[in-house]
Design an enzyme around this catalytic site. Structure first.
Site, PDB file in Angstrom:
ATOM      1  N   ASP A  55      24.000  37.361  38.378  1.00  0.00           N
ATOM      2  CA  ASP A  55      23.953  35.936  39.045  1.00  0.00           C
ATOM      3  C   ASP A  55      24.224  35.001  37.913  1.00  0.00           C
ATOM      4  O   ASP A  55      23.559  34.893  36.901  1.00  0.00           O
ATOM      5  CB  ASP A  55      22.587  35.877  39.351  1.00  0.00           C
ATOM      6  CG  ASP A  55      22.163  34.779  40.539  1.00  0.00           C
ATOM      7  OD1 ASP A  55      23.195  34.393  40.872  1.00  0.00           O
ATOM      8  OD2 ASP A  55      21.161  34.820  41.341  1.00  0.00           O
ATOM      9  N   ASP A  56      25.143  34.075  38.187  1.00  0.00           N
ATOM     10  CA  ASP A  56      25.303  32.990  37.442  1.00  0.00           C
ATOM     11  C   ASP A  56      26.010  33.254  35.967  1.00  0.00           C
ATOM     12  O   ASP A  56      25.766  32.500  35.082  1.00  0.00           O
ATOM     13  CB  ASP A  56      24.165  31.922  37.113  1.00  0.00           C
ATOM     14  CG  ASP A  56      23.992  31.377  38.527  1.00  0.00           C
ATOM     15  OD1 ASP A  56      24.530  31.470  39.600  1.00  0.00           O
ATOM     16  OD2 ASP A  56      22.852  30.497  38.412  1.00  0.00           O
ATOM     17  N   CYS A  93      26.410  31.683  45.055  1.00  0.00           N
ATOM     18  CA  CYS A  93      26.036  33.318  45.008  1.00  0.00           C
ATOM     19  C   CYS A  93      25.960  33.738  46.426  1.00  0.00           C
ATOM     20  O   CYS A  93      26.534  34.672  46.779  1.00  0.00           O
ATOM     21  CB  CYS A  93      24.769  33.308  44.319  1.00  0.00           C
ATOM     22  SG  CYS A  93      23.358  32.044  45.116  1.00  0.00           S
ATOM     23  N   ARG A  97      28.201  37.146  47.811  1.00  0.00           N
ATOM     24  CA  ARG A  97      27.662  38.245  48.288  1.00  0.00           C
ATOM     25  C   ARG A  97      27.889  38.693  49.536  1.00  0.00           C
ATOM     26  O   ARG A  97      28.293  40.074  49.928  1.00  0.00           O
ATOM     27  CB  ARG A  97      25.963  38.251  48.131  1.00  0.00           C
ATOM     28  CG  ARG A  97      25.657  38.038  46.678  1.00  0.00           C
ATOM     29  CD  ARG A  97      24.334  37.230  46.562  1.00  0.00           C
ATOM     30  NE  ARG A  97      24.105  36.830  45.133  1.00  0.00           N
ATOM     31  CZ  ARG A  97      23.642  37.610  44.038  1.00  0.00           C
ATOM     32  NH1 ARG A  97      23.008  38.806  44.664  1.00  0.00           N
ATOM     33  NH2 ARG A  97      23.442  37.455  42.996  1.00  0.00           N
ATOM     34  N   LYS A 151      18.486  41.025  43.848  1.00  0.00           N
ATOM     35  CA  LYS A 151      18.379  39.835  44.798  1.00  0.00           C
ATOM     36  C   LYS A 151      19.245  40.137  46.112  1.00  0.00           C
ATOM     37  O   LYS A 151      20.244  40.720  45.796  1.00  0.00           O
ATOM     38  CB  LYS A 151      19.150  38.803  43.884  1.00  0.00           C
ATOM     39  CG  LYS A 151      19.659  37.446  44.827  1.00  0.00           C
ATOM     40  CD  LYS A 151      20.114  36.560  43.745  1.00  0.00           C
ATOM     41  CE  LYS A 151      20.781  35.594  44.584  1.00  0.00           C
ATOM     42  NZ  LYS A 151      21.343  34.273  43.741  1.00  0.00           N
ATOM     43  N   HIS A 153      19.541  37.427  49.109  1.00  0.00           N
ATOM     44  CA  HIS A 153      19.901  36.257  49.406  1.00  0.00           C
ATOM     45  C   HIS A 153      20.990  36.120  50.470  1.00  0.00           C
ATOM     46  O   HIS A 153      21.916  35.311  50.406  1.00  0.00           O
ATOM     47  CB  HIS A 153      20.528  35.450  48.109  1.00  0.00           C
ATOM     48  CG  HIS A 153      20.352  34.287  47.967  1.00  0.00           C
ATOM     49  ND1 HIS A 153      20.959  33.186  47.296  1.00  0.00           N
ATOM     50  CD2 HIS A 153      19.304  33.282  48.602  1.00  0.00           C
ATOM     51  CE1 HIS A 153      20.755  31.954  47.483  1.00  0.00           C
ATOM     52  NE2 HIS A 153      19.564  32.080  48.165  1.00  0.00           N
ATOM     53  N   HIS A 246      20.431  33.888  36.580  1.00  0.00           N
ATOM     54  CA  HIS A 246      19.860  32.820  37.195  1.00  0.00           C
ATOM     55  C   HIS A 246      18.484  32.171  36.698  1.00  0.00           C
ATOM     56  O   HIS A 246      17.900  32.844  36.127  1.00  0.00           O
ATOM     57  CB  HIS A 246      19.610  33.106  38.754  1.00  0.00           C
ATOM     58  CG  HIS A 246      19.641  32.179  39.827  1.00  0.00           C
ATOM     59  ND1 HIS A 246      18.686  31.184  39.780  1.00  0.00           N
ATOM     60  CD2 HIS A 246      20.636  31.544  40.710  1.00  0.00           C
ATOM     61  CE1 HIS A 246      19.048  30.190  40.708  1.00  0.00           C
ATOM     62  NE2 HIS A 246      20.102  30.265  41.320  1.00  0.00           N
ATOM     63  N   ASP A 356      28.683  36.586  40.471  1.00  0.00           N
ATOM     64  CA  ASP A 356      28.895  36.000  41.587  1.00  0.00           C
ATOM     65  C   ASP A 356      29.692  34.602  41.637  1.00  0.00           C
ATOM     66  O   ASP A 356      30.033  34.106  42.658  1.00  0.00           O
ATOM     67  CB  ASP A 356      27.740  36.099  42.638  1.00  0.00           C
ATOM     68  CG  ASP A 356      26.536  35.251  41.651  1.00  0.00           C
ATOM     69  OD1 ASP A 356      26.611  34.576  40.604  1.00  0.00           O
ATOM     70  OD2 ASP A 356      25.401  35.114  42.330  1.00  0.00           O
ATOM     71  N   ASN A 357      29.592  33.873  40.333  1.00  0.00           N
ATOM     72  CA  ASN A 357      29.951  32.632  40.462  1.00  0.00           C
ATOM     73  C   ASN A 357      30.198  32.329  38.913  1.00  0.00           C
ATOM     74  O   ASN A 357      29.510  32.901  38.138  1.00  0.00           O
ATOM     75  CB  ASN A 357      29.302  31.543  41.362  1.00  0.00           C
ATOM     76  CG  ASN A 357      28.016  31.599  41.132  1.00  0.00           C
ATOM     77  OD1 ASN A 357      27.347  31.627  41.939  1.00  0.00           O
ATOM     78  ND2 ASN A 357      27.472  31.186  39.894  1.00  0.00           N
ATOM     79  N   LYS A 421      29.474  26.162  37.969  1.00  0.00           N
ATOM     80  CA  LYS A 421      29.165  26.800  39.442  1.00  0.00           C
ATOM     81  C   LYS A 421      29.050  25.649  40.319  1.00  0.00           C
ATOM     82  O   LYS A 421      28.756  24.548  40.209  1.00  0.00           O
ATOM     83  CB  LYS A 421      27.451  27.519  39.292  1.00  0.00           C
ATOM     84  CG  LYS A 421      27.103  27.843  40.913  1.00  0.00           C
ATOM     85  CD  LYS A 421      25.469  28.112  40.328  1.00  0.00           C
ATOM     86  CE  LYS A 421      24.815  28.555  41.586  1.00  0.00           C
ATOM     87  NZ  LYS A 421      23.326  28.943  41.287  1.00  0.00           N
TER      88      LYS A 421
END
Length: 780
Positions: A55-56, A93, A97, A151, A153, A246, A356-357, A421
């Site tokens: 994540d991130d 994110c 996903r 995660k 989400h 994240h 994811d980004n 992001k």
């Protein structure tokens, strides 16, 4: 035509059209002549599949992409696999996903934004379409065991609570087993809520030294071990979605200690060093230019040399914690690959590591130790609002601080790309991707084909030899947008993707070959879908987007803007949020979540969003009738954690009130002991001007403890939900936690508490609309 523009990508090819109700919306699908058929049996010796999504994570944070953070296990995967230098994803994110798991473009997968909006439009449904089989569903139909940890989400936040329709939860979307956090992020030391399969994990407090990344890895290994004890030859799909890195960025002390002093040179120097390694390795072209500090999207980043000594020490600590968290991700890779090696299955495992980004600048120019004071809400806060409550920098990364690193380090993470992001510049969408499969009959190496996140599911299915499901729930599967890039593993010259649209909060971009058009601001209503200010970049000559060619190549700008508009219509991107309604309009079905409710004592923590509907941006009351013995003590009600919250307890015979304002703790106590016998206790939080509350505790009708004015808790704060009779997880009051841990109520009879939500604040822009009735009328 370019991917994303074909009739298949629209989801409405020629033919009959129909409607299917799901989640209170209308899902459009087309009738097709092909019958449904089950997936064919899995091939002999089918490979395991592990997808590790971080994540991130910025493009340059891993060793294969120029990072200085030691990532030996990911380096080893890259060494026996393929490093993709031209992988792009969605700018946020949830959209990434959804696209990864369905092979659809983000908006066609229902996620034009993260799963915290619900305006009623198909591209922003924040639920996966009912006619879109997931990668897990196709693999399971092909004979795979399917596991997910971390995660999720991918469920709209109003359906995260225990009474919600669970059709969009992991087990209902193809996974045999799940363990993790359904929400967008959580504390790594004290997770706000964990789900095992379809149920909350009933834990009152976490042991010292608990760390979620380790727990997720333990759970993943346990799922594999349980499978092997019962089905030695059955292939598995493991979707490991890290909650790191994240925010709040956290790590273990021992890992942080290893990076002490590693970032004292500052972000300017570290960025140049990463860039040099990238050019030397070929990840970035040798003639690329590092974007300058004066770009409009530079987020107010100052030169490191212009900071004072205290700022440098504070900012360096933030990055030490971030580096430790990346290190811990690599450790999880090492533990998984070691177990697969012990099982003799590592060579026959397709292993992907990706982000994811791009890295996020949500920490602002100075970072923060008060994450929720500036993240997750859109309120216009007063001028004296404290966005970073001062605390000892040594606490950053530990359980007492919800922190986020400064934007200067986010720019380092995204080296060499510009922006961050949620942007459609390369810094928001250009991410790392490593693919490893030692059994593949192809030589490892660097690949520069343009690959988009929607291409991952078709590629994995092709490599595994499993056809995608042709139907789901009795409906033909909507055609996917992704295209397999499996050929590029064996052929460095195999063609990649030609074109792709991007959109996030009205920011737009379109890549077509070497050209990229970017519109960093959404157009006004008068400017139209393809209007507004557009920039143009030649990515072959200028991959880091430093030279805008729009003024000299107006025809190309107009052409790409028109293609973006066409792709947007084809992919349910509209409406753009030019009125703000995507973030303010929600279905009236959520109104029930704001009605008064009785919460029994000693039950698992109430889910975050459900709790917030009772308290955020409104006045409210909490009442409790209890019978106290002479030794009554403990928490009556707690809501929140070290990031912000409130707690009411009986302590040493007195009523004790604690209010944590994003890290700034306020306390009040009754002067006299409450005494034994029956009592009515009330906690009142009344709105004051300037987004503040007056907090008062009453005993049998008389106020006995008052905190006159404190900042309201906004947005996603309090993050940990309501617990009754104990303080779950991350404590509101750390001193109380050190003395009593979760401080369960004893010495009396506490059945529960009643929440009475009061008037909504004038600062709350939410509009509830009768969407369900409108959808039902349309369906009829």
């Amino acid at each position: 035509m370019a991917p994303g523009e074909t009739g298949a990508s629209v989801g409405v090819p020629p033919g009959a059209r129909g409607y299917e109700r799901f989640g209170g919306r209308v899902a459009e699908f087309t009738s097709q002549s092909e019958p449904w058929w089950p997936a064919s049996p899995r091939p002999a010796d089918a490979p395991n599949v592990v997808v590790m999504l971080v994540d991130d994570l910025g493009f340059s944070d891993l060793g294969p992409f120029g990072g200085e953070i030691p990532t030996p296990n990911i380096d080893a995967l890259a060494g026996r696999g393929w490093t993709f230098s031209n992988y792009r994803t969605a700018p946020m994110c949830s959209p990434s996903r959804a696209s990864l798991l369905t092979g659809l473009n983000p908006h066609r997968a229902g996620f034009g934004y993260v799963a915290h909006v619900d305006p009623g439009y198909p591209g922003f449904a924040c639920e996966l379409p009912a006619d879109a089989p997931t990668l897990a569903e196709s693999l399971r139909a092909g004979g795979y065991a399917t596991f997910a940890v971390g995660k999720w989400h991918l469920t709209v936040e109003s359906k995260l609570h225990d009474g919600a329709d669970k059709s969009s939860w992991p087990l209902q979307r193809g996974f045999d087993r799940y363990f993790g956090s359904m929400d967008g992020f959580t504390s790594l030391h004290h997770p706000h809520r964990l789900i095992s399969d379809n149920s909350p994990v009933d834990v009152r407090e976490f042991p010292d030294g608990y760390f979620l990344t380790d727990d997720l890895t333990d759970r993943a290994l346990g799922m594999i071990d349980d499978l092997r004890a019962n089905a030695p030859d059955k292939p598995f799909f493991l979707y490991y979605a890290h909650t790191s890195v994240h925010g709040p960025i956290q790590a273990k002390d021992a890992d942080i200690h290893r990076y002490r002093g590693a970032y004292d040179a500052g972000w300017d120097a570290i960025r140049r060093e990463r860039f040099a390694r990238q050019q030397a390795s070929g990840i970035v072209p040798a003639d690329a230019v590092l974007p300058a500090d004066d770009l409009p999207d530079a987020a107010g980043i100052r030169r490191w040399d212009d900071l004072d000594a205290d700022e440098r020490a504070l900012f360096a600590r933030h990055m030490e914690v971030y580096a430790a968290a990346v290190d811990e991700i690599d450790q999880s890779v090492g533990r998984l690959t070691a177990r697969l090696s012990e099982l003799g299955e590592l060579d026959n495992t397709i292993f992907l590591v990706l982000s994811d980004n791009g890295g996020t600048a949500e920490g602002g120019p100075s970072g923060t130790r008060s994450y929720f004071a500036q993240f997750g809400h859109d309120s216009d806060v007063p001028a004296d609002w404290v966005r970073d409550v001062p605390r000892d920098p040594a606490l950053i990364g530990g359980p007492r601080v919800f922190g986020q690193y400064p934007a200067g380090w986010a720019r380092v993470s995204n080296t060499p790309w510009r922006s961050f992001k949620s942007s459609t510049y390369e810094g928001g969408v250009h991410a790392p991707l490593v693919v490893s499969w030692p059994d593949a009959a192809a030589r490892p190496g660097l690949r520069d084909q343009f690959v988009f996140v929607a291409d991952l599911a078709p590629t994995i299915l092709e490599l595994a030899g499993i056809p995608p499901l042709a139907a789901r729930g009795g409906m033909p599967a909507r055609p996917v947008d992704g295209r397999s890039f499996a050929a590029s593993l064996s052929d460095p010259e195999a063609p990649g993707r030609q074109a792709q649209y991007f959109e996030c909060v009205g920011r737009r971009a379109y890549v077509d070959g070497d050209l990229k058009a970017v519109s960093p601001l959404q157009p006004t209503v008068d400017e139209g879908a393809a209007g507004g200010a557009w920039e143009l970049y030649d990515l072959a000559a200028d991959p880091t987007e430093t030279a805008d060619l729009a003024a000299s190549r107006t025809a190309d700008v107009a052409r790409l803007a028109a293609r973006w508009r066409d792709a947007a219509w084809a992919n349910t991107v509209f409406p753009l949020d030019d009125t703000g309604q995507l973030h303010t309009v929600r279905p009236e079905s959520e109104a029930v979540l704001s009605e008064p409710v009785f919460l029994p004592a000693r039950r698992p923590v109430l889910e975050r969003f459900r709790s917030a509907r009772l308290t955020v941006l409104r006045s409210f009351r909490v009442t409790a009738d209890l019978l106290c013995g002479p030794d009554a003590a403990g928490v009556l009600v707690a809501h929140g954690d070290q990031g912000g919250g409130y707690v009411l307890a009986i302590d040493d015979g007195h009523l004790a009130l604690g209010y944590n304002a994003y890290g700034d703790l306020h306390r009040a106590r009754s002067l006299a002991p409450i005494g034994g016998g029956p009592h009515r206790i009330e906690l009142a939080l009344d709105e004051l001007d300037g987004l503040r509350w007056r907090v008062a505790a009453s005993l049998d009708g008389s106020e006995v403890a008052v905190i006159d004015a404190v900042p309201m808790l906004l947005g996603m704060c309090p993050f940990t939900g309501i617990s009754v009779g104990y303080d779950y997880g991350g404590p509101v009051d750390w001193d109380q936690y050190e003395r009593h841990r979760s401080y369960p109520f004893t010495g009396g009879d506490l059945r529960g508490v009643t929440y009475l939500p009061g008037p909504r604040s004038a600062h709350d822009p939410t509009v509830l609309r009768a969407m369900d009735a409108a959808v039902a009328a349309l369906a009829d």
